[in-house]
Design an enzyme around this catalytic site. Structure first.
Site, PDB file in Angstrom:
ATOM      1  CG  PHE A 149      -6.862   3.482  -0.785  1.00 43.90           C
ATOM      2  CD1 PHE A 149      -7.142   2.181  -1.185  1.00 43.90           C
ATOM      3  CD2 PHE A 149      -5.534   3.827  -0.555  1.00 43.90           C
ATOM      4  CE1 PHE A 149      -6.117   1.263  -1.361  1.00 43.90           C
ATOM      5  CE2 PHE A 149      -4.512   2.913  -0.716  1.00 43.90           C
ATOM      6  CZ  PHE A 149      -4.806   1.622  -1.118  1.00 43.90           C
TER       7      PHE A 149
ATOM      8  CD  GLU B  59      -7.464  12.038  -1.849  1.00 46.35           C
ATOM      9  OE1 GLU B  59      -7.980  11.866  -0.735  1.00 46.35           O
ATOM     10  OE2 GLU B  59      -6.234  12.196  -2.030  1.00 46.35           O
TER      11      GLU B  59
ATOM     12  CB  CYS C 261      -2.926  -1.018   8.187  1.00 40.04           C
ATOM     13  SG  CYS C 261      -4.225  -1.517   9.301  1.00 40.04           S
TER      14      CYS C 261
ATOM     15  CD  GLU D   7       2.133   0.564   4.496  1.00 40.03           C
ATOM     16  OE1 GLU D   7       2.207   1.807   4.461  1.00 40.03           O
ATOM     17  OE2 GLU D   7       1.215  -0.038   5.069  1.00 40.03           O
TER      18      GLU D   7
HETATM   19  P1  NAD Z   1      -2.708   8.451   2.736  1.00 41.39           P
HETATM   20  O1  NAD Z   1      -1.855   8.805   3.890  1.00 41.39           O
HETATM   21  O2  NAD Z   1      -2.209   8.740   1.369  1.00 41.39           O
HETATM   22  O3  NAD Z   1      -4.133   9.186   2.834  1.00 41.39           O
HETATM   23  C1  NAD Z   1      -4.926   9.092   3.981  1.00 41.39           C
HETATM   24  C2  NAD Z   1      -5.765  10.365   4.101  1.00 41.39           C
HETATM   25  O4  NAD Z   1      -4.905  11.480   4.278  1.00 41.39           O
HETATM   26  C3  NAD Z   1      -6.625  10.645   2.896  1.00 41.39           C
HETATM   27  O5  NAD Z   1      -7.891  11.089   3.335  1.00 41.39           O
HETATM   28  C4  NAD Z   1      -5.858  11.732   2.151  1.00 41.39           C
HETATM   29  O6  NAD Z   1      -6.710  12.624   1.474  1.00 41.39           O
HETATM   30  C5  NAD Z   1      -5.110  12.439   3.252  1.00 41.39           C
HETATM   31  N1  NAD Z   1      -3.779  12.919   2.850  1.00 41.39           N
HETATM   32  C6  NAD Z   1      -2.873  12.233   2.101  1.00 41.39           C
HETATM   33  N2  NAD Z   1      -1.741  12.961   1.973  1.00 41.39           N
HETATM   34  C7  NAD Z   1      -1.935  14.108   2.659  1.00 41.39           C
HETATM   35  C8  NAD Z   1      -1.136  15.260   2.899  1.00 41.39           C
HETATM   36  N3  NAD Z   1       0.098  15.362   2.418  1.00 41.39           N
HETATM   37  N4  NAD Z   1      -1.648  16.267   3.624  1.00 41.39           N
HETATM   38  C9  NAD Z   1      -2.905  16.168   4.140  1.00 41.39           C
HETATM   39  N5  NAD Z   1      -3.704  15.102   3.929  1.00 41.39           N
HETATM   40  C10 NAD Z   1      -3.235  14.081   3.212  1.00 41.39           C
HETATM   41  O7  NAD Z   1      -3.074   6.897   2.898  1.00 41.39           O
HETATM   42  P2  NAD Z   1      -3.839   5.972   1.853  1.00 41.39           P
HETATM   43  O8  NAD Z   1      -2.944   5.701   0.693  1.00 41.39           O
HETATM   44  O9  NAD Z   1      -5.205   6.487   1.586  1.00 41.39           O
HETATM   45  O10 NAD Z   1      -4.011   4.653   2.720  1.00 41.39           O
HETATM   46  C11 NAD Z   1      -3.025   3.644   2.814  1.00 41.39           C
HETATM   47  C12 NAD Z   1      -2.168   3.838   4.050  1.00 41.39           C
HETATM   48  O11 NAD Z   1      -2.983   3.827   5.214  1.00 41.39           O
HETATM   49  C13 NAD Z   1      -1.171   2.704   4.239  1.00 41.39           C
HETATM   50  O12 NAD Z   1       0.043   3.251   4.663  1.00 41.39           O
HETATM   51  C14 NAD Z   1      -1.802   1.859   5.337  1.00 41.39           C
HETATM   52  O13 NAD Z   1      -0.895   1.087   6.080  1.00 41.39           O
HETATM   53  C15 NAD Z   1      -2.428   2.919   6.170  1.00 41.39           C
HETATM   54  N6  NAD Z   1      -3.468   2.384   7.019  1.00 41.39           N
HETATM   55  C16 NAD Z   1      -3.192   2.255   8.341  1.00 41.39           C
HETATM   56  C17 NAD Z   1      -4.132   1.702   9.184  1.00 41.39           C
HETATM   57  C18 NAD Z   1      -3.841   1.521  10.631  1.00 41.39           C
HETATM   58  O14 NAD Z   1      -4.733   1.104  11.349  1.00 41.39           O
HETATM   59  N7  NAD Z   1      -2.652   1.812  11.122  1.00 41.39           N
HETATM   60  C19 NAD Z   1      -5.384   1.280   8.662  1.00 41.39           C
HETATM   61  C20 NAD Z   1      -5.638   1.443   7.296  1.00 41.39           C
HETATM   62  C21 NAD Z   1      -4.657   1.995   6.481  1.00 41.39           C
END
Ligand code: NAD
Length: 515
Positions: free
Chosen positions: A167, A194, A299, A399
């Protein structure tokens, strides 16, 4: 995000503009999803419902993959110069529409408009780098591996590639993948978060405006079911993921089990180390920007500050004073330094984390749990600093992904390095000092993939890899830089000779001197 899942019932929502149900973009057309439910998409600054996002399932993903597969032969056959013209056109549109894109990011994601514009600028930077794919996709050739025989390695597209995005950067993160994937001749399926689907919807409208052929880029809204549909679909050759650690591990495992190429970027816990000789005012402003910019939802956000020796006395007072001046508010308010966090759920979790820090003995130096003067209905947490945090505390282990800075104090650089290296994640870190020897020691020994020196957020520019380590990255090839073309192509090695050129190169032996 809301969190209520409802059964899809378009009739019941008719006549409510805020209840517009988003559609998937498949084969160049907007299609209703065969979804099992809907989620509200809300403005995190005030809770206003902006739209409703369908929770697409396997059949929706299958339709998008079928469209991407159908588009592949023609797209791949086009000259690379023709393919990259679309990237140039997209870059022009993003430049022209930067304010509209930034407004969309702020509306659905909450970040302040200046941060949102900076995000679009980063997306544009990736597009610019992808314009050079005709250079970076070149192969290698060696003449005369045997008499009259040459061997060449060429790069060909992988096929249909998919990206699953988080997101916190709705415009930038999809662009980490999309332009390289399609410039290399692949077709593409995006499953955005989403919680922030509207900026991806706008992106697909723009792709339509530049005349990108239908099926080259497809958009499928949804959550877990859509993700599983991607991971299990045999038509997809490569999966790119960005999100939290646990999801990254899951994606990496399941996609790899299904024989796909995977790059899965996980969450982070980034340490900022301040040495006694750091330049105080510049260090404090960089630390504040790193910890509280984008409300800590980056991140690459600085999450733990480690002072070494007398740096504690030098910066803590100033840090507190300056943090207390930062105002949380609606991202469209120019006075706001930070916007809301993404959802009420995130807001409660962040407040609980702060509470746990206090319970476990940290000093609450700046308390942002209930910021004053913020709009009603928004998910606001103000800048928060917890002092004297210990590595065992929850705030040091998790985190937090909110505007919370944990502070630890150590006596030596060695101790600081040990603290950073014991963390299971390794996305980014920064050291603040004017001492070259300390920088060299830190950069060499630290087990983190992106290191900043007097830089608060050491995110790599698009022409270098975004190169997190340990639990912050699962895979081999990183995002953008040279790695992008490596990830989105397969190497093929062709060894050839031509008999009409003479037996085993006779032609070259005999004619060599004349040419
Ligand atoms: P998230 O893991 O909750 O969701 C990311 C994506 O995965 C979304 O599209 C979501 O629909 C999907 N998803 C979530 N849970 C799932 C599951 N159990 N099964 C299948 N799909 C699933 O992450 P978020 O809250 O949207 O984003 C924040 C996180 O992203 C933080 O941990 C941040 O550090 C990380 N992030 C990392 C980087 C990087 O470059 N390493 C960059 C941006 C964000």
């Amino acid at each position: 995000m809301t969190t209520q899942t409802e059964t899809l019932d378009p009739a019941a929502l008719a006549g409510k503009p805020e209840a517009r149900i988003l559609q998937n973009y498949v084969g160049g057309r907007w299609l209703s999803a065969q979804a099992s439910g809907l989620l509200d998409v809300t403005n995190p600054a005030n809770g206003q419902i902006l739209a409703r996002v369908p929770l697409s399932g396997k059949s929706d993903v299958d339709a998008a993959v079928a469209a991407a597969t159908a588009a592949l032969p023609d797209w791949r056959a086009r000259a690379i110069g023709e393919r990259t013209q679309f990237i140039y056109a997209l870059r022009e549109k993003y430049l022209q529409r930067i304010d509209e894109l930034a407004a969309s990011i702020t509306r659905e994601g909450g970040k302040v408009l200046s941060d949102a514009r900076a995000e679009v600028t980063r997306a544009i930077e990736v597009l610019e780098v992808a314009c050079s794919t005709p250079m970076s996709m070149q192969g290698r050739i060696l003449e005369g591996v045997s008499r009259g025989i040459n061997t060449e390695t060429i790069r060909q597209p992988v096929g249909v590639c998919a990206a699953i995005t988080p997101f916190n950067f709705p415009a930038m993160v999809p662009m980490w993948f999309l332009p390289f994937a399609i410039a290399c001749g692949n077709t593409f399926v995006l499953k955005p978060s989403e919680q922030v689907p509207l900026t991806s919807e706008l992106m697909c409208h723009i792709l339509g405006e530049i005349g990108l052929p239908g099926g080259v880029v497809n958009l499928v809204h949804g959550a877990h079911d859509a993700v599983n549909g991607i991971l299990d679909n045999p038509g997809i050759g490569a999966v790119s993921f960005v999100g939290s650690v646990n999801t990254a591990k899951y994606i990496y495992r399941r996609a790899a089990e299904n024989g796909k190429r995977v790059q899965a970027l996980g969450g982070a816990k980034n340490y900022l180390v301040v040495m006694p000789d750091a330049v105080v005012d510049k260090t404090v402003s960089n630390v504040l920007g790193s910890a509280f910019g984008n409300a800590g939802q980056r991140c690459m956000a600085g999450s733990v500050l480690v002072t070494v020796g007398s740096a504690q006395q030098a910066i803590m007072g100033r840090l507190k004073d300056e943090a207390e001046k930062l105002i949380a508010g609606d991202g469209t308010d120019p006075k706001a330094a930070l916007g809301p966090v993404i959802s009420p759920v995130a807001c409660s979790r962040i407040r609980e984390c702060i509470e746990s820090g206090v319970q476990e003995g940290a000093e609450l130096l700046v308390d942002g749990r209930r910021p004053k003067g913020v709009p009603a209905g928004g998910n606001f947490v103000g800048p928060t600093i917890l002092n004297h945090v210990k590595p065992e505390m929850r705030v040091a282990r998790e985190e937090i992904f909110g505007p919370v800075l944990s502070v630890m104090h150590v006596d030596t650089l060695d101790e600081a390095i040990a603290l950073v290296n014991r963390d299971p994640r390794g996305n980014g870190t920064s050291i603040f000092t004017e001492n070259g020897a300390a920088v060299r020691e830190y950069s060499r020994r630290i087990e983190v993939g992106m290191v900043g020196v007097n830089i608060g957020v050491a995110a790599s520019p698009a022409y270098f890899p975004f190169s997190g380590w340990k639990d912050s990255f699962f895979g081999d090839l990183h995002v953008h830089g040279w790695d992008a073309v490596e990830f989105f192509t397969r190497k093929k090695t062709v060894t050839s000779r031509f008999f009409s050129a003479g037996e085993t190169g006779k032609y070259f032996v005999e004619q060599g001197d004349k040419h």
